[in-house]
Design a protein around this motif. Sequence first.
Motif, PDB file in Angstrom:
ATOM      1  N   UNK A 112    -110.817 -73.486  -7.437  1.00 35.38           N
ATOM      2  CA  UNK A 112    -109.471 -73.761  -7.949  1.00 35.38           C
ATOM      3  C   UNK A 112    -109.536 -75.160  -8.539  1.00 35.38           C
ATOM      4  N   UNK A 113    -109.027 -75.317  -9.734  1.00 32.26           N
ATOM      5  CA  UNK A 113    -109.042 -76.621 -10.381  1.00 32.26           C
ATOM      6  C   UNK A 113    -108.205 -77.612  -9.565  1.00 32.26           C
ATOM      7  N   UNK A 114    -108.842 -78.665  -8.994  1.00 32.69           N
ATOM      8  CA  UNK A 114    -108.084 -79.575  -8.133  1.00 32.69           C
ATOM      9  C   UNK A 114    -106.933 -80.291  -8.855  1.00 32.69           C
ATOM     10  N   UNK A 115    -107.020 -80.337 -10.170  1.00 33.72           N
ATOM     11  CA  UNK A 115    -105.946 -80.968 -10.964  1.00 33.72           C
ATOM     12  C   UNK A 115    -104.589 -80.321 -10.715  1.00 33.72           C
ATOM     13  N   UNK A 116    -104.644 -79.019 -10.463  1.00 36.75           N
ATOM     14  CA  UNK A 116    -103.391 -78.280 -10.252  1.00 36.75           C
ATOM     15  C   UNK A 116    -102.582 -78.875  -9.103  1.00 36.75           C
ATOM     16  N   UNK A 117    -103.294 -79.417  -8.103  1.00 30.84           N
ATOM     17  CA  UNK A 117    -102.596 -79.910  -6.917  1.00 30.84           C
ATOM     18  C   UNK A 117    -102.011 -81.305  -7.099  1.00 30.84           C
TER      19      UNK A 117
END
Length: 205
Positions: A37-42
């Motif tokens: 999961x792209x950590x940027x999303x969080x």
Amino acid sequence: MIFRRAFPVFAVALFCLMSVSHLRPVCEKLLHPLEQVDPQIFQGGLAFVAGSLNHQPSLDALKQRDSITVYFSNSTDASRTTYTQINRFGDQCQHLPYNITMEGTTFNFDVANRFQLEASFRYTSCPDCVVMQWLVHSEKRRSLELYLLSRRRQVEEKEMEEFLDQLWCYNLPPPVVMDPTKELCPKEPQNTTTLAQGLAEKQDQ
Ligand SMILES: *[C@@H]1O[C@H](CO)[C@@H](O)[C@H](O)[C@H]1NC(C)=O
Ligand SMILES: *[C@@H]1O[C@H](CO)[C@@H](O)[C@H](O)[C@H]1NC(C)=O
Ligand SMILES: *[C@@H]1O[C@H](CO)[C@@H](O)[C@H](O)[C@H]1NC(C)=O
């Protein structure tokens, strides 16, 4: 005569077979656990948009919340992360920090032996969403839960339809959809008033 009687049965069986083989790959894709999961999303937190689960008291508890925000954050140890869920009930904000142990993209909540909560992510075509699956297991409760979270408060209709398909694949009831006009709580507690019980504990009835 025998043939005539048998034909419709055969036709029905064939139809079922076709629809099952048509649907199965769709569900496989929609429910496939994500390896990344792209950590940027969080970054900056995510809001709950909708959710459903197969444990009625917990589903009722979800309906009591006006908004839910989630923050994931790193600690020094790479395998240890914190998950903070902030629930709004009217003008009250409930901050619930948890330590979680990551294993790839699956994580477990460290809550001693009160209950087990294993979370993982599922497919979504929505670019700023995550679909989070929870398996909650305790003496009193065993539930499968699916939540759609986004950086937006509301998603596009086709994104919601995809989530509804995921619920359908799991045979989960129609979701609780959060009211996007209800304010999110601030990330940091503003007030010393805290509601004592945790999310899963509260739902665990
Ligand atoms: C944790 O920190 C590392 C290094 O700063 C970063 O690459 C990673 O994306 C972070 N993970 C989360 C969940 O924020
Ligand atoms: C998380 O872990 C740290 C270090 O082990 C501990 O001090 C802290 O109390 C834990 N927090 C929660 C919410 O369990
Ligand atoms: C804290 O919450 C109480 C009750 O909701 C409220 O009366 C009070 O003004 C709040 N204090 C601050 C500093 O926000």
